[in-house]
Enzyme design. Sequence first.
Site, short mmCIF file in Angstrom:
data_model
loop_
_atom_site.label_atom_id
_atom_site.label_comp_id
_atom_site.label_asym_id
_atom_site.label_seq_id
_atom_site.Cartn_x
_atom_site.Cartn_y
_atom_site.Cartn_z
N CYS A 27 46.70 42.92 43.59
CA CYS A 27 46.31 41.59 44.06
C CYS A 27 47.49 40.63 44.21
O CYS A 27 47.29 39.45 44.48
CB CYS A 27 45.27 41.00 43.10
SG CYS A 27 43.88 42.10 42.83
N GLU A 83 46.17 45.28 49.61
CA GLU A 83 46.13 46.59 48.96
C GLU A 83 45.01 47.43 49.56
O GLU A 83 44.60 48.43 48.99
CB GLU A 83 45.95 46.44 47.45
CG GLU A 83 44.70 45.65 47.05
CD GLU A 83 44.34 45.87 45.60
OE1 GLU A 83 44.10 47.01 45.22
OE2 GLU A 83 44.27 44.87 44.85
N HIS A 88 44.31 33.79 39.86
CA HIS A 88 43.71 34.97 40.47
C HIS A 88 42.39 35.23 39.76
O HIS A 88 42.32 35.19 38.53
CB HIS A 88 44.63 36.19 40.33
CG HIS A 88 43.93 37.46 40.66
ND1 HIS A 88 43.40 37.71 41.90
CD2 HIS A 88 43.62 38.55 39.90
CE1 HIS A 88 42.82 38.89 41.89
NE2 HIS A 88 42.93 39.42 40.69
#
Lengths: 508, 508
Positions: free
Chosen positions: A166, A132, A301
């Site tokens: 993400c 990103e 994550h």
Amino acid sequence: MQRLLTPLKQALRLQRATQEPCLTLARLLPAAHQRFSTASAVPLAKTDTWPKDVGILALEVYFPAQYVDQTDLEKYNNVEAGKYTVGLGQTEMGFCSVQEDINSLCLTVVQRLMERTKLPWDSVGRLEVGTETIIDKSKAVKTVLMELFQDSGNTDIEGIDTTNACYGGTASLFNAANWMESSYWDGRYAMVVCGDIAVYPNDNARPTGGAGAVAMLLGPNAPLALEQGLRATHMENVYDFYKPNLASEYPMVDGKLSIQCYLRALDRCYASYCHKIQNQRKRAGINQAFTLDDFQFMIFHTPFCTMVQKSLARLMLNDFLSSSSNTQSSLYKELEAFRGLKLEDTYTNKALEKALVKASLDMFNKKTKASLYLATRNGNTYTSSLYGCLASLLSRHSAQDLAGSRIGAFSYGSGLAASLFSFRVSQDASPGSPLEQLVSSTSDLPKRLDSRKRMSPEEFTEIMNEREQFYHKVNFSPPGDINSLFPGTWYLEQVDQLHRRKYARRPV
Amino acid sequence: MQRLLTPLKQALRLQRATQEPCLTLARLLPAAHQRFSTASAVPLAKTDTWPKDVGILALEVYFPAQYVDQTDLEKYNNVEAGKYTVGLGQTEMGFCSVQEDINSLCLTVVQRLMERTKLPWDSVGRLEVGTETIIDKSKAVKTVLMELFQDSGNTDIEGIDTTNACYGGTASLFNAANWMESSYWDGRYAMVVCGDIAVYPNDNARPTGGAGAVAMLLGPNAPLALEQGLRATHMENVYDFYKPNLASEYPMVDGKLSIQCYLRALDRCYASYCHKIQNQRKRAGINQAFTLDDFQFMIFHTPFCTMVQKSLARLMLNDFLSSSSNTQSSLYKELEAFRGLKLEDTYTNKALEKALVKASLDMFNKKTKASLYLATRNGNTYTSSLYGCLASLLSRHSAQDLAGSRIGAFSYGSGLAASLFSFRVSQDASPGSPLEQLVSSTSDLPKRLDSRKRMSPEEFTEIMNEREQFYHKVNFSPPGDINSLFPGTWYLEQVDQLHRRKYARRPV
């Protein structure tokens, strides 16, 4: 190079003739492998079978050679001691100067992985990048990586860039595995690359930054096999973290909303995952509920490390609420006060959170803590965060510890896209086995982190300011000494008048 | 809705029990279909087989309700008559006001496709968006599309956004097909969405703009089946067209370089495709060279229409140069003067180009011309350009004409990523067959294009200026009358102080 490959072409032809599903790629890795290639890129004459145990054969982690200490940042920002180090669970944070951008990060990590595995460049048939960190709205990082493959003449490599916060690394991983199980797989390896430079304005969010990249080599017969046919996904339209200001490197963040979204997505994915695996079991004649006990390890994550501890605790809440009242009384004594709650009413319940974290502490230490090693010391790397956790887990356990286990993995990208999936670790942990080689390849992580240079908050802030100044400049060579980079690191050499970027590599 | 689905759940259970590979989805489409769903998202208990004929079941094209005439633009820009209409082969160009952005375009085309096929929203298990119209560096268009699925409760939909210039639609198509052939396919449909707003500064390039989106429904037993195991890809690192200026909607373009890159990629992909299909044939015991004759139709990414005619001509050059001298003398008399040339030396050879276009004119009229219908009248739509060509081809031919044919497709995205692949059209063109229904669904293309409003170059320029002014604004509602949109069009209602976008739909 063509001539060198001739014996392999013969091997491939033989294989086609005998209709064996595929080469046992994992055995070729990493050090003792033979050369393997389908240079002619001819699809294998496979029948309609899926290769066995598609997953991760090798992986490589890259992080910048400099960091700022979070206790230094606490002092510099005049906040109470422990706000970052205890509150966020972050001790150090890596960052990049203007010399590095998303292209250079990915160039570095791909080159390192290819060099370590000693694979020929034409053995890769798919390469996809999740990121990103967008520095061009059209041109994919993937196209820049093609530069590395140029000398090999290998230009037939599927896959481009994929983006949602993400989540891009996970999307790339799924896409690569799908390719390998499809008729379009041509017998070559897939590579999944993910990386990001996470930077924030000079405010509360800045200590949650980080920078890094991970490259993974995928093939059949992998020591970390993706569990076939098993993924749970949850997507929604929300504005919890996004980057609408294209002229700035910084995101817009609604931190409180984002945490709720993360936890809701976790709840939904876990419920769906349990449902799916239970259905698989039923079809196999097994009637057994799935609980956290079935994950020997669980990675997440990691926007910041304490978030992960709360997330594992949250999964325990899911197990607790869905279990019978007998089980609730026997297994979850500390949680009895919270019986009858509804998941969706609990996102801001601090008393519950505290009780859960306490009740799950043992489990956290066993299943998850080791996976936070890199994130604690390097910060959030967005798309590669989850895969940095995987590398950390491997680096902190022996192959014997890991053999035969199931590793659960939760991927979250704001906006939002989330998935829960799992790896089955191979049984064979013997010396020289693919698992043992993969595990030992991560063992230098602590040493590499230790060898970084500690920069002061003042120097860090200065470099962040430089990133802002240069973000949209053209016709410049980035300031800085290339000797401050790790040997073998690619760096941005020049941006010309037409915004074209040129890269060079610090000698190994 | 759950109760309505119960009979289908039973059907699915039955199907699982009998281990049939999958429902014959194509037969359910579009008008006469039954409801189909795996609402519980349980993976089918498939064995390791690939479903048959994965490909396009239905497609939907969206373009803006307003256009500028290219003859008007020629006068307005004071250029010679025919510069755009003959030189580029473009007669009209669609464009969007500030009321539309990439999210609204994709919302519209997905909703239209779902409404026409009358599928329940929970029958989609994967949705991926290819675009290079980036208005957020992090948040995917896909997440905005999840809004449409909200009422159905279907949040388990894999796939996010994928980007490399005009190639994103093809990458999404490949990813969706791979998913459907993998163990991760859960029996549901995949949807591929691609779209772009192609705008240029007020200079020579402006007449090569356009705007639009395409959504495609993928499943097994498709009337347009992707040819299994057959794709040729070529990727390189070049700066021919890119968007490094994130603060602007406009790209940087090196037009001359980009044409060379396009043609080189075409040469490389065609050579690789021929090689791969010949190998497939050999393994089937057939020894026959592949030539353009084996494509009954050929479609191309269309930056402007004359480029495509030159590209088909270029493929003839490939056939010519690789054929025996006997064949050269007999089949390609008009090209004899060009014997012995090397492909890579011919990119700027104007005499050759002219001879090729002349020699391939018949072929162009038969195989490709019809596919340019939409592009001629709406312009370049980047990622959806190739799929607009596919829709045009379907709209200008009868199902009988198409039945049993092979359609070659060349996808090009600057930077660069390119692929050549092919569809096999089903044999059954009978009334009510999936093919006939797909073809007839595109028949309203001319009428819909005719119903657009012709705007003057002054009005067009004014709206382009407005797009520039609003590109980075917050806290506004776009100017304009929603009645200027087609009925059923989604539009941008508001951008709030925090850049959050809100959409509404003009009633059908």
